[in-house]
Design a protein around this motif. Structure first.
Motif, PDB file in Angstrom:
ATOM      1  N   LEU A 185       0.824  -1.204   0.000  1.00 22.08           N
ATOM      2  CA  LEU A 185       0.000   0.000   0.000  1.00 22.08           C
ATOM      3  C   LEU A 185       0.861   1.257   0.000  1.00 22.08           C
ATOM      4  O   LEU A 185       0.574   2.237  -0.711  1.00 22.08           O
ATOM      5  CB  LEU A 185      -0.915  -0.004   1.228  1.00 22.08           C
ATOM      6  N   LEU A 186       1.952   1.242   0.761  1.00 17.90           N
ATOM      7  CA  LEU A 186       2.857   2.391   0.805  1.00 17.90           C
ATOM      8  C   LEU A 186       3.548   2.609  -0.542  1.00 17.90           C
ATOM      9  O   LEU A 186       3.749   3.755  -0.966  1.00 17.90           O
ATOM     10  CB  LEU A 186       3.910   2.175   1.908  1.00 17.90           C
ATOM     11  N   ILE A 187       3.915   1.523  -1.226  1.00 18.69           N
ATOM     12  CA  ILE A 187       4.552   1.645  -2.537  1.00 18.69           C
ATOM     13  C   ILE A 187       3.594   2.280  -3.537  1.00 18.69           C
ATOM     14  O   ILE A 187       3.963   3.172  -4.300  1.00 18.69           O
ATOM     15  CB  ILE A 187       5.025   0.266  -3.037  1.00 18.69           C
ATOM     16  N   VAL A 188       2.342   1.836  -3.528  1.00 15.00           N
ATOM     17  CA  VAL A 188       1.349   2.400  -4.444  1.00 15.00           C
ATOM     18  C   VAL A 188       1.162   3.887  -4.178  1.00 15.00           C
ATOM     19  O   VAL A 188       1.149   4.710  -5.112  1.00 15.00           O
ATOM     20  CB  VAL A 188       0.010   1.654  -4.314  1.00 15.00           C
ATOM     21  N   ALA A 189       1.043   4.255  -2.909  1.00 18.27           N
ATOM     22  CA  ALA A 189       0.856   5.664  -2.565  1.00 18.27           C
ATOM     23  C   ALA A 189       2.059   6.497  -2.993  1.00 18.27           C
ATOM     24  O   ALA A 189       1.910   7.608  -3.519  1.00 18.27           O
ATOM     25  CB  ALA A 189       0.624   5.796  -1.059  1.00 18.27           C
ATOM     26  N   GLN A 190       3.259   5.963  -2.787  1.00 18.14           N
ATOM     27  CA  GLN A 190       4.479   6.685  -3.164  1.00 18.14           C
ATOM     28  C   GLN A 190       4.558   6.907  -4.672  1.00 18.14           C
ATOM     29  O   GLN A 190       4.857   8.010  -5.129  1.00 18.14           O
ATOM     30  CB  GLN A 190       5.707   5.915  -2.683  1.00 18.14           C
ATOM     31  N   VAL A 191       4.277   5.867  -5.452  1.00 14.42           N
ATOM     32  CA  VAL A 191       4.361   5.966  -6.910  1.00 14.42           C
ATOM     33  C   VAL A 191       3.320   6.945  -7.446  1.00 14.42           C
ATOM     34  O   VAL A 191       3.607   7.777  -8.309  1.00 14.42           O
ATOM     35  CB  VAL A 191       4.188   4.579  -7.553  1.00 14.42           C
ATOM     36  N   VAL A 192       2.102   6.863  -6.923  1.00 14.27           N
ATOM     37  CA  VAL A 192       1.038   7.751  -7.392  1.00 14.27           C
ATOM     38  C   VAL A 192       1.375   9.199  -7.079  1.00 14.27           C
ATOM     39  O   VAL A 192       1.269  10.081  -7.945  1.00 14.27           O
ATOM     40  CB  VAL A 192      -0.306   7.359  -6.748  1.00 14.27           C
ATOM     41  N   PHE A 193       1.798   9.470  -5.862  1.00 16.14           N
ATOM     42  CA  PHE A 193       2.119  10.849  -5.471  1.00 16.14           C
ATOM     43  C   PHE A 193       3.296  11.388  -6.265  1.00 16.14           C
ATOM     44  O   PHE A 193       3.270  12.517  -6.764  1.00 16.14           O
ATOM     45  CB  PHE A 193       2.435  10.905  -3.975  1.00 16.14           C
ATOM     46  N   LYS A 194       4.348  10.567  -6.425  1.00 13.56           N
ATOM     47  CA  LYS A 194       5.546  11.000  -7.141  1.00 13.56           C
ATOM     48  C   LYS A 194       5.239  11.342  -8.595  1.00 13.56           C
ATOM     49  O   LYS A 194       5.637  12.399  -9.098  1.00 13.56           O
ATOM     50  CB  LYS A 194       6.611   9.909  -7.070  1.00 13.56           C
ATOM     51  N   ASN A 195       4.520  10.463  -9.277  1.00 15.10           N
ATOM     52  CA  ASN A 195       4.265  10.685 -10.696  1.00 15.10           C
ATOM     53  C   ASN A 195       3.226  11.771 -10.924  1.00 15.10           C
ATOM     54  O   ASN A 195       3.298  12.487 -11.932  1.00 15.10           O
ATOM     55  CB  ASN A 195       3.829   9.382 -11.364  1.00 15.10           C
TER      56      ASN A 195
END
Length: 295
Positions: A185-195
């Protein structure tokens, strides 16, 4: 007849992968020392990706391809099975996995670099693809693995290689070990926010950047280099014997340096520090934000 085994869970697969990464790094170090002795230091600095790809391929060919366990799989006692867990993967599947795992990322990186160094719409497209980082797509696949426990690498999903425990598993103990859903879940949130942030800033810059070629998040939005040291009249304060980039071995284009003072082509050093956060010559700490274009 093949006995049905219990599929491995995410923690066991991650431990095996961590062990394998350690041994691959050791093999890469030995391979680099061999290449340095045979071909010289310049070759090692020029071909780091090729050496890394060769080390990974060699490690997998000596283990997975011949049907043996890797050292990480031996450590956790994991075996490869097919998608349904009822048979061992065939040689063709293992070979396909190795080729996809080693050569595909290497080929994509080189293709994008060639497109970015070219001209026209393909070059612009390659620069824009940098904002939707392919590494982030692989991270999303990793998040899916953390949710399901299936296929740690995309290449394994493609060729149907799953892990199973090589021993009988106590189901109560297996459930008690938990899983990695929160990490996914943290990886998904990080990727979405970053991109989201990168894409928003990219399009904002595209709307406001002048046509003269300003720096936009580390890339020059222009077709031709602004500063080409092939012209002796450009940046004459740089000595003639220092105008060659030690990464591409050509006269520098758009020279840039880090805090250590060593100078390289902007594209060469920018691509380098994305993979290794250090100067390729003196190994001093170097980050993308520290790169200074010379004028």
């Amino acid at each position: 007849m093949f006995k049905l085994l219990s599929f491995a869970n995410a923690p066991a697969v991650v431990r095996a992968n961590q062990k394998d990464s350690y041994f691959e790094s050791s093999l890469l170090k030995q391979l680099t020392e061999l290449a340095k002795a045979v071909k010289g230091t310049r070759f090692v600095h020029k071909c780091p990706e090729e050496l890394r790809t060769l080390a990974t391929a060699l490690y997998l060919c000596l283990t997975t391809l011949v049907g043996s366990k890797t050292l990480g799989e031996e450590y956790v006692d994991l075996v490869y099975v097919g998608r349904n867990g009822r048979r061992l993967p065939k040689f063709v599947s293992r070979l396909g996995f190795i080729l996809a795992y080693t050569l595909f990322p290497y080929g994509v990186r080189n293709l994008l670099q060639k497109l970015k160094s070219g001209k026209g719409r393909l070059s612009e497209l390659a620069s824009k693809l940098n904002y939707v980082n392919l590494v982030d797509l692989m991270n999303l696949h990793l998040a899916v693995f953390y949710f399901s426990g299936k296929y740690y690498h995309f290449a394994k999903r493609l060729f149907g290689l799953r892990y199973a425990f090589g021993y009988r598993v106590d189901q109560n103990q297996r459930q008690a070990r938990g899983n990695y859903e929160l990490l996914g879940l943290l990886i998904v949130a990080q990727v979405v926010f970053k991109n989201y942030s990168n894409l928003k800033d990219f399009w904002d810059k595209q709307e406001t950047a002048p046509e003269t070629g300003d720096l936009v998040y580390g890339y020059r939005e222009q077709k031709d280099p602004v500063i080409d040291l092939a012209d002796p009249g450009v940046l004459p304060y740089i000595p003639e014997n220092s105008r060659t980039c030690m990464l591409c071995l050509s006269l520098m284009k758009d020279p840039a340096c880090g805090e250590c003072g060593h100078v390289f082509c902007w594209t060469c050093i920018h691509d380098w520090v994305k993979e290794r956060k250090e100067c390729p010559l003196c190994r001093a700490d170097m980050r993308e934000s520290q790169l200074l274009p010379l004028r």
